[in-house]
Design a protein around this motif. Structure first.
Motif, PDB file in Angstrom:
ATOM      1  N   LEU A  28       0.831  -1.340   0.061  1.00 47.60           N
ATOM      2  CA  LEU A  28       0.045   0.105  -0.016  1.00 47.60           C
ATOM      3  C   LEU A  28       0.868   1.186  -0.012  1.00 47.60           C
ATOM      4  CD1 LEU A  28      -2.816  -0.932   2.611  1.00 47.60           C
ATOM      5  CD2 LEU A  28      -2.982  -0.899   0.011  1.00 47.60           C
ATOM      6  N   SER A  29       2.202   1.052   0.269  1.00 45.34           N
ATOM      7  CA  SER A  29       2.949   2.410   0.143  1.00 45.34           C
ATOM      8  C   SER A  29       3.064   2.868  -1.343  1.00 45.34           C
ATOM      9  CB  SER A  29       4.623   1.819   0.421  1.00 45.34           C
ATOM     10  OG  SER A  29       5.017   0.868  -0.411  1.00 45.34           O
ATOM     11  N   CYS A  77     -10.098  -0.987   4.130  1.00 45.44           N
ATOM     12  CA  CYS A  77     -10.763  -2.076   3.042  1.00 45.44           C
ATOM     13  C   CYS A  77     -12.080  -1.522   2.592  1.00 45.44           C
ATOM     14  CB  CYS A  77     -10.735  -3.487   3.589  1.00 45.44           C
ATOM     15  SG  CYS A  77      -9.064  -4.262   3.999  1.00 45.44           S
ATOM     16  N   PHE A  78     -12.932  -1.030   3.376  1.00 45.76           N
ATOM     17  CA  PHE A  78     -14.123  -0.793   3.031  1.00 45.76           C
ATOM     18  C   PHE A  78     -14.528   0.700   2.709  1.00 45.76           C
ATOM     19  CE2 PHE A  78     -14.438  -4.633   4.953  1.00 45.76           C
ATOM     20  CZ  PHE A  78     -16.018  -5.591   4.318  1.00 45.76           C
ATOM     21  N   GLY A 128      -5.419  -8.907  -3.024  1.00 47.26           N
ATOM     22  CA  GLY A 128      -6.279  -7.957  -2.130  1.00 47.26           C
ATOM     23  C   GLY A 128      -5.657  -6.437  -2.116  1.00 47.26           C
ATOM     24  N   MET A 129      -4.543  -6.419  -2.147  1.00 49.70           N
ATOM     25  CA  MET A 129      -3.844  -4.993  -1.998  1.00 49.70           C
ATOM     26  C   MET A 129      -3.939  -4.308  -3.567  1.00 49.70           C
ATOM     27  SD  MET A 129      -2.808  -4.708   1.167  1.00 49.70           S
ATOM     28  CE  MET A 129      -4.210  -5.879   1.625  1.00 49.70           C
ATOM     29  N   ILE A 169      -5.556  -0.659  -4.078  1.00 54.35           N
ATOM     30  CA  ILE A 169      -4.989   0.304  -4.802  1.00 54.35           C
ATOM     31  C   ILE A 169      -5.564   0.634  -6.050  1.00 54.35           C
ATOM     32  CG2 ILE A 169      -2.642   0.672  -6.085  1.00 54.35           C
ATOM     33  CD1 ILE A 169      -1.428  -1.066  -4.155  1.00 54.35           C
ATOM     34  N   TYR A 170      -6.247   0.071  -6.672  1.00 50.74           N
ATOM     35  CA  TYR A 170      -7.115   0.269  -7.965  1.00 50.74           C
ATOM     36  C   TYR A 170      -8.194   1.119  -7.295  1.00 50.74           C
ATOM     37  CZ  TYR A 170     -10.718  -0.303 -11.444  1.00 50.74           C
ATOM     38  OH  TYR A 170     -11.615  -0.024 -12.359  1.00 50.74           O
TER      39      TYR A 170
END
Length: 389
Positions: free
Chosen positions: A95-96, A328-329, A370-371, A375-376
């Motif tokens: 996520l960086s 996440c949400f 999932g990351m 990011i998307y």
């Protein structure tokens, strides 16, 4: 010179996202980590000081929560699989990339790896059904890794048997599938292309064959149809919605009570959470850290991870899991709330919600796939407003 550097950055970004989606297990190229580090170097070199402080704070908080919960778990006397802790710390570090979310946009990049992933799944499915000799070779490759990255089996869904060719990152394509089905039903332009891609992605999910993939197809098409009805016949929408929820409730009940080994395993896992609550209730406040070992009746041994993802986050991080769940949400909530400003806000938020739903009983969330989903969605929040799509 600047244009050339940006071209290099875009090339590396395209390559990394393609590898991260199509080769999530890093078994075909072995380049995922190297490309990620090279991408970070490019971003540091080009935009080093122009970082988004908000995302830096969030990333630091998540990593600190992981380490603190691990220390609490050690103080409580739990054993840990340290490699698992390292895996979680590394996964969140992906996520960086959001530190430079103003300068990266993967909205258009995801389509090529999603198409490759779908085509590969369909080809493997055809091989399984029609070419016994090649099926043997495919099975040998699929189960040469531990844990397997390709699952070949016959699954039962609502009393019917389905052949399943499930490659672990396949569930990612629920998002492009949502986008294309939404465009097909609600836009006039590029109907043929949207039909082809909708068919491709939904067929690949069908070939995936497990209950999550099959239920996702129903939710994708049903959600797009409901939105279409809501836009054109709102009175009918209010009549249909209660029936839809009843049908979904019945489907979920039948799926959870179906006599299948995976269901029995998941139910046995629940006993572990109850025993942990009885013996060490403080764990659900402080967490025991990623990789904390507990005995699971479902697996019949001590394991660092079970299948109930959100309960696992509670076990790992305690109340700190609220931070991770918020991360996440939040884009799903944001894109739905701002759907009037984002042309693809509805299908992307719907696809994200389906992905999070699928992750509830499968380990799809805290991994590189999932990351990439997060990011998307976050980069679309930055770049997708009033985008002409």
């Amino acid at each position: 010179m600047v244009i050339r550097k940006n071209r290099i950055l875009n090339f590396v970004l395209n390559l990394f996202v393609t590898v991260a989606i199509f080769d999530a297990a890093n078994i075909f190229t072995g380049m995922k980590l190297k490309l990620f580090l090279f991408l970070l170097l490019c971003l540091l070199f080009l935009y080093g000081k122009k970082i988004n402080i908000k995302y830096l704070k969030i990333l630091c908080i998540i990593e600190c929560i992981s380490l603190l919960s691990f220390l609490w778990g050690r103080l409580y006397g739990f054993n840990h699989e340290v490699n698992f802790l390292q895996q979680y710390l590394t996964t969140f570090f992906l996520l960086s990339l959001l530190l430079w979310n103003k300068y990266i946009n993967i909205n258009k990049i995801i389509w090529l790896p999603s198409i490759l992933l779908s085509v590969a799944t369909i080809i493997c499915y055809v091989i399984i059904l029609n070419f016994p000799e090649l099926r043997i070779l495919l099975e040998e490759f699929a189960y040469s890794k531990e844990p397997p990255v390709i699952y070949l089996s016959e699954r039962t869904f609502l009393g019917r048997e389905f052949v399943s060719v499930y490659y672990t990152p396949l569930i990612f394509i629920v998002i492009p599938a949502c986008v294309n089905v939404f465009k097909l039903l609600n836009q006039c332009k590029n109907r043929l292309m949207n039909f082809f891609l909708s068919l491709l992605f939904c067929t690949a999910l069908f070939c995936g064959g497990n209950r999550t993939c099959l239920l996702s197809i129903i939710m994708i098409i049903g959600g797009a149809l409901l939105y279409r009805i809501w836009c054109t016949h709102r009175w009918l929408f209010h009549i249909i919605v209660p029936f839809v929820f009843c049908i979904l409730a019945m489907l979920m009940y039948n799926l959870m009570t179906d006599e299948e080994s995976s269901n029995e395993t998941k139910l046995d896992h629940m006993e572990t959470y109850y025993q942990l609550l009885s013996k060490s209730p403080q764990v659900y406040i402080t967490g025991m850290g990623p990789g904390g070992m507990v005995y699971s009746k479902g697996f019949g041994s001590e394991v660092p991870l079970m299948e109930w993802t959100y309960l696992e986050l509670l076990r790992f991080y305690g109340i700190g899991c609220l931070v991770i769940l918020f991360v996440c949400f939040y884009p799903i909530y944001f894109l739905w709330k701002k759907r009037a400003e984002y042309p693809l806000g509805i299908p992307i938020s719907m696809g994200g919600a389906i992905y999070m739903f699928a992750s509830a009983t499968n380990p799809y969330l805290i991994n590189s796939t999932g990351m990439i989903v997060l990011i998307y969605m976050y980069t679309y929040m930055e770049h997708g407003r009033y985008d002409k799509n």
